[in-house]
Design a protein around this motif. Structure first.
Motif, PDB file in Angstrom:
ATOM      1  N   THR B 260       0.844  -1.202   0.000  1.00  0.00           N
ATOM      2  CA  THR B 260       0.000   0.000   0.000  1.00  0.00           C
ATOM      3  C   THR B 260       0.876   1.247   0.000  1.00  0.00           C
ATOM      4  N   LEU B 261       0.463   2.209  -0.837  1.00  0.00           N
ATOM      5  CA  LEU B 261       1.088   3.531  -0.828  1.00  0.00           C
ATOM      6  C   LEU B 261       0.143   4.488  -0.108  1.00  0.00           C
ATOM      7  N   LEU B 262       0.655   5.174   0.909  1.00  0.00           N
ATOM      8  CA  LEU B 262      -0.097   6.238   1.568  1.00  0.00           C
ATOM      9  C   LEU B 262       0.541   7.551   1.142  1.00  0.00           C
ATOM     10  N   ILE B 263      -0.288   8.522   0.773  1.00  0.00           N
ATOM     11  CA  ILE B 263       0.287   9.791   0.320  1.00  0.00           C
ATOM     12  C   ILE B 263      -0.438  10.958   0.978  1.00  0.00           C
ATOM     13  N   HIS B 264       0.334  11.960   1.378  1.00  0.00           N
ATOM     14  CA  HIS B 264      -0.231  13.116   2.067  1.00  0.00           C
ATOM     15  C   HIS B 264      -1.048  13.947   1.080  1.00  0.00           C
ATOM     16  N   THR B 297      -5.604   7.926 -13.477  1.00  0.00           N
ATOM     17  CA  THR B 297      -6.442   7.626 -14.642  1.00  0.00           C
ATOM     18  C   THR B 297      -6.784   6.151 -14.749  1.00  0.00           C
ATOM     19  N   SER B 298      -5.958   5.288 -14.149  1.00  0.00           N
ATOM     20  CA  SER B 298      -6.126   3.858 -14.433  1.00  0.00           C
ATOM     21  C   SER B 298      -6.503   3.017 -13.216  1.00  0.00           C
ATOM     22  N   ALA B 299      -6.722   3.662 -12.065  1.00  0.00           N
ATOM     23  CA  ALA B 299      -6.925   2.872 -10.844  1.00  0.00           C
ATOM     24  C   ALA B 299      -8.365   2.397 -10.712  1.00  0.00           C
ATOM     25  N   SER B 300      -8.539   1.175 -10.237  1.00  0.00           N
ATOM     26  CA  SER B 300      -9.877   0.734  -9.847  1.00  0.00           C
ATOM     27  C   SER B 300     -10.096   1.126  -8.385  1.00  0.00           C
ATOM     28  N   LEU B 301     -11.331   1.037  -7.924  1.00  0.00           N
ATOM     29  CA  LEU B 301     -11.630   1.495  -6.571  1.00  0.00           C
ATOM     30  C   LEU B 301     -11.222   0.447  -5.529  1.00  0.00           C
ATOM     31  N   ALA B 302     -10.490   0.883  -4.530  1.00  0.00           N
ATOM     32  CA  ALA B 302     -10.054  -0.027  -3.469  1.00  0.00           C
ATOM     33  C   ALA B 302     -11.172  -0.231  -2.462  1.00  0.00           C
ATOM     34  N   THR B 303     -11.237  -1.431  -1.895  1.00  0.00           N
ATOM     35  CA  THR B 303     -12.176  -1.693  -0.798  1.00  0.00           C
ATOM     36  C   THR B 303     -11.357  -1.915   0.471  1.00  0.00           C
ATOM     37  N   ASP B 304     -12.046  -2.046   1.597  1.00  0.00           N
ATOM     38  CA  ASP B 304     -11.342  -2.259   2.852  1.00  0.00           C
ATOM     39  C   ASP B 304     -10.432  -3.485   2.795  1.00  0.00           C
ATOM     40  N   GLU B 305     -10.855  -4.474   2.001  1.00  0.00           N
ATOM     41  CA  GLU B 305     -10.060  -5.688   1.896  1.00  0.00           C
ATOM     42  C   GLU B 305      -8.668  -5.402   1.346  1.00  0.00           C
ATOM     43  N   ASP B 306      -8.594  -4.397   0.456  1.00  0.00           N
ATOM     44  CA  ASP B 306      -7.283  -4.091  -0.128  1.00  0.00           C
ATOM     45  C   ASP B 306      -6.284  -3.645   0.933  1.00  0.00           C
ATOM     46  N   TRP B 307      -6.757  -2.921   1.935  1.00  0.00           N
ATOM     47  CA  TRP B 307      -5.823  -2.433   2.957  1.00  0.00           C
ATOM     48  C   TRP B 307      -5.192  -3.573   3.752  1.00  0.00           C
ATOM     49  N   GLU B 308      -5.881  -4.699   3.793  1.00  0.00           N
ATOM     50  CA  GLU B 308      -5.328  -5.792   4.603  1.00  0.00           C
ATOM     51  C   GLU B 308      -4.731  -6.928   3.765  1.00  0.00           C
ATOM     52  N   THR B 309      -4.614  -6.717   2.463  1.00  0.00           N
ATOM     53  CA  THR B 309      -4.147  -7.796   1.603  1.00  0.00           C
ATOM     54  C   THR B 309      -2.648  -7.696   1.292  1.00  0.00           C
ATOM     55  N   GLU B 310      -1.960  -8.826   1.452  1.00  0.00           N
ATOM     56  CA  GLU B 310      -0.588  -8.922   0.954  1.00  0.00           C
ATOM     57  C   GLU B 310      -0.698  -9.520  -0.443  1.00  0.00           C
ATOM     58  N   TYR B 311      -0.667  -8.651  -1.485  1.00  0.00           N
ATOM     59  CA  TYR B 311      -0.886  -9.144  -2.848  1.00  0.00           C
ATOM     60  C   TYR B 311       0.215 -10.100  -3.285  1.00  0.00           C
ATOM     61  N   SER B 312       1.458  -9.810  -2.905  1.00  0.00           N
ATOM     62  CA  SER B 312       2.613 -10.560  -3.425  1.00  0.00           C
ATOM     63  C   SER B 312       2.586 -10.589  -4.941  1.00  0.00           C
ATOM     64  N   ASP B 313       2.154  -9.479  -5.545  1.00  0.00           N
ATOM     65  CA  ASP B 313       1.936  -9.432  -6.989  1.00  0.00           C
ATOM     66  C   ASP B 313       2.084  -7.978  -7.458  1.00  0.00           C
ATOM     67  N   ILE B 315       0.409  -5.471  -7.880  1.00  0.00           N
ATOM     68  CA  ILE B 315      -0.801  -4.719  -7.531  1.00  0.00           C
ATOM     69  C   ILE B 315      -0.441  -3.817  -6.357  1.00  0.00           C
ATOM     70  N   LEU B 316      -0.915  -2.584  -6.388  1.00  0.00           N
ATOM     71  CA  LEU B 316      -0.623  -1.656  -5.295  1.00  0.00           C
ATOM     72  C   LEU B 316      -1.910  -0.929  -4.892  1.00  0.00           C
ATOM     73  N   ALA B 317      -2.183  -0.875  -3.606  1.00  0.00           N
ATOM     74  CA  ALA B 317      -3.295  -0.086  -3.092  1.00  0.00           C
ATOM     75  C   ALA B 317      -2.779   1.329  -2.783  1.00  0.00           C
ATOM     76  N   ILE B 318      -3.625   2.325  -3.012  1.00  0.00           N
ATOM     77  CA  ILE B 318      -3.208   3.720  -2.792  1.00  0.00           C
ATOM     78  C   ILE B 318      -4.280   4.442  -1.987  1.00  0.00           C
ATOM     79  N   LYS B 319      -3.831   5.190  -0.980  1.00  0.00           N
ATOM     80  CA  LYS B 319      -4.789   5.886  -0.115  1.00  0.00           C
ATOM     81  C   LYS B 319      -4.256   7.267   0.254  1.00  0.00           C
ATOM     82  N   LEU B 320      -5.126   8.263   0.191  1.00  0.00           N
ATOM     83  CA  LEU B 320      -4.779   9.614   0.636  1.00  0.00           C
ATOM     84  C   LEU B 320      -4.904   9.707   2.151  1.00  0.00           C
TER      85      LEU B 320
END
Lengths: 415, 415
Positions: B260-264, B297-313, B315-320
């Motif tokens: 997950t990427l968190l950005i200010h 431009t290309s991101a799909s919408l993250a759900t709560d599940e994304d915050w707790e997932t270790e994709y090992s792939d 895939i990156l979750a992004i949150k402000l």
């Protein structure tokens, strides 16, 4: 177990906040706790009175009642114990070592609290304040679950400590108490992996065994000590007598006392009568194997059960061995990995014993009674670990911490 | 479980003997093992072929089949791995520190092996030789329980290692393998407290969770990494891009990759389009919360599940986030206590992040990918601990040891 989940989540929040308190702040609060305990002496004695009345009603043995009993003097000792913890150096925040790696990252091992510690203990109420103050000083939240015999005493002690913490809302749940004394709740506490970082049982062999077999929370085993003194063929008689009498009889109820004397065949005939006299003078009852009995006048015959019993009393088992190898084999088979001693003038025997005996502390020419945080120079201790994971032997404040790698970079990425 | 009891008691006997081997002897045997593996390459490949055929029959995914597959080159790497272990300093027998106490006792903390180590792991056969050689070098007996997909490969590897140990009868059971791959046997191994000193699971989140919930043997949790990179408002854009691309995409299958990427909020609008371009160039799929999506431009919408997932792939979750406080709160809630990074030019933000984020390794201005025994300078590792007890972060040989207090006296007794 809603109760435990609530205690757990409250403890986690307070643990996080407490991990950021500096040493001055923590010491100030500990001093306030010590003072509150002294001021509330009448309330503590009155709660303790209830426990003593119940103990009497339930026919609890006098020795156990003595463990339970508080007095003005014992409460002063509890406050004094907290002031000793205040004096101890705070390990939290220290960086053990720091180095540059090949990529130029500066990497440090910083001491951090473990988080939330569970303590399951038996009848002594002083464990409540000892354990709470050690956990607090090392930045950990603690969940205490004492024995039901001491319920009212423990509850009052925790209430007084919490009245101090109430002035610091972010850490108000740093010291908590499980008010439900059922076995089910104790078992659930042992499986509270979501909230507890470690569980430390303090008590007799039965409690330790139950925790070890039930807990899925990481456990640090403490305490039981089926310890041996081995008198080698090259031992000096005077030193041997002094050490076995001290190891057995100076305070038989504690875990670092000796329970079995092993003696080399070559010196048994000459030494045992002298040793017997000294032990009888110290009121020690003897149980010996057949061969040792031949040189003793007062011993009853030992059975296999004696080799595995921690008497915690003025009783000593005695066994003849043919060699240091037999002594070491007997010890490694029967001991609880606590404290073991050899008496010898032989360099080779001393090194062999130190190398091959598996125990937290192995002594040459000294009493097992030294396995203790104060004697080792650590100050107060939370217990004596008899396992190999995390900590072994007397555990002071550093053993209540973990580490966190802190890494200073300037844009490094992995190639 | 008679099988496990037998393995356990054999392991204990060999562990005791091995604890007395010196470094030269252990290194000689490890070199013989490396040579035996190279010589037996055809037999290993043929056993591996059976596993691959079964995998094919059972429809195992290609990425898993790749983990399972051995080749002449991979076997050479296994032998090379053992030779790296030979080069590592042997911690056993070292005395960390030694002091005189007030009674004049000389007290030392001597490094000793843990004893018997259980390793439960999944599909990679190289874990068999890696774990066995690390345990052996640190003087421990090991009981290996690999995944059933790699059964024939693992069994052959252990058979070859045992053929070397057969020349040293006292330690012939220092490396053993559980040939029964049932879940019942795995569960029994997790409760083998009489024989196992520690259990180390190596594998995915499911395995770790099962072990943690079942084991009564002391466990060292390893591996799962739901890691974050937080881009602070004072971060440099270039450094931020370089670090998040490296942390996510340099090798997404490993546990120190970021998820997950968190950005200010203050820099999201300016930075996210540049970050997106770099991540898309690295083939990373993006899943963002609503606010971050506004700048992508290309991101799909993250759900709560994304915050707790270790994709090992890829895939990156992004949150402000509104503040560093929110970033730290999100991380401490969702992370698996593995590796966390901040990108910032602010002194205060760097210190706050280092102090308050709870993880084995916390980075300022560097990629999370450095959490690794080799990168830290430790040489080979048995895994990365994500718990606080015993060891935290990359575990090398010292983490496979415990201590024993050795005490030299001249007749001291306790007053």
């Amino acid at each position: 177990m809603e109760l435990l989940k609530q205690l757990g989540s409250q403890a986690q929040a307070s643990a996080h906040a407490l991990s950021l308190f500096n040493t001055t702040e923590k010491n100030k609060i500990l001093e306030q706790i010590a003072q509150a305990l002294l001021e509330q002496t009448p309330a503590i004695l009155s709660a303790n009175q209830k426990d003593l009345e119940n103990a009497d009603k339930n026919g609890i043995a006098p020795v156990m009642q003595d463990r339970l009993r508080l007095s003005t003097e014992r409460i002063q000792e509890m406050a004094e114990g907290i002031r000793q913890v205040i004096q101890l150096p705070d390990p939290v925040g220290n960086v053990d070592n720091m180095w540059k790696n090949e990529a130029g990252l500066l990497i440090g091992k910083k001491r951090v609290p473990l988080g939330v510690i569970g303590i399951i203990y038996e009848s002594r109420p002083n464990v409540t304040t000892d354990a709470a103050s050690l956990c607090f000083k090392s930045g950990n939240a603690v969940i205490l679950r004492g024995g039901k015999e001491a319920f009212h005493s423990n509850k009052m002690l925790v209430t007084i400590m919490q009245s101090v913490l109430a002035h610091y809302p972010s850490i108000q749940y740093a010291i908590q108490f499980v008010t439900d004394t059922s076995h089910e709740t104790a078992a659930a506490l042992m499986k509270l992996t979501e909230y507890l970082d470690v569980l430390i049982p303090r008590g007799g062999a039965g409690l330790i065994k139950r925790v070890k077999e039930t807990a899925t929370v990481p456990v640090i085993e403490t305490g039981t000590g089926n310890n041996h003194v081995y008198i080698d063929k090259d031992a000096q008689l005077d030193m041997a007598i002094k050490i076995i009498v001290n190891a057995k009889a100076q305070r038989p109820s504690v875990c670092n006392a000796a329970e079995t004397l092993l003696i080399h065949r070559d010196v048994a005939k000459e030494y045992l009568p002298h040793i017997e006299r000294a032990l009888l003078d110290a009121n020690v009852e003897l149980r010996a194997d057949e061969e040792a009995s031949a040189y003793l006048t007062s011993a009853s015959l030992a059975t296999d059960e004696d080799w595995e019993t921690e008497y915690s009393d003025y009783i000593l088992a005695i066994k003849l061995v043919d060699s240091i190898e037999s002594a070491i084999a007997h010890i490694n088979y029967y001991n609880t990995k606590h404290s073991e001693a050899i008496v010898t003038d032989s360099y080779q025997a001393s090194q062999k014993f130190l190398n091959e005996v598996d125990a937290a502390a192995v002594y040459v020419n000294a009493s097992t009674r030294f396995t203790d945080g104060f004697m080792f120079g650590y100050g107060a201790e939370i217990g004596i670990s008899t396992q190999k994971i995390h900590a072994r032997g007397p555990m002071g404040l550093p053993e209540l911490t973990s580490i966190k790698y802190i890494v200073y970079g300037d844009g490094q990425i992995r190639e």
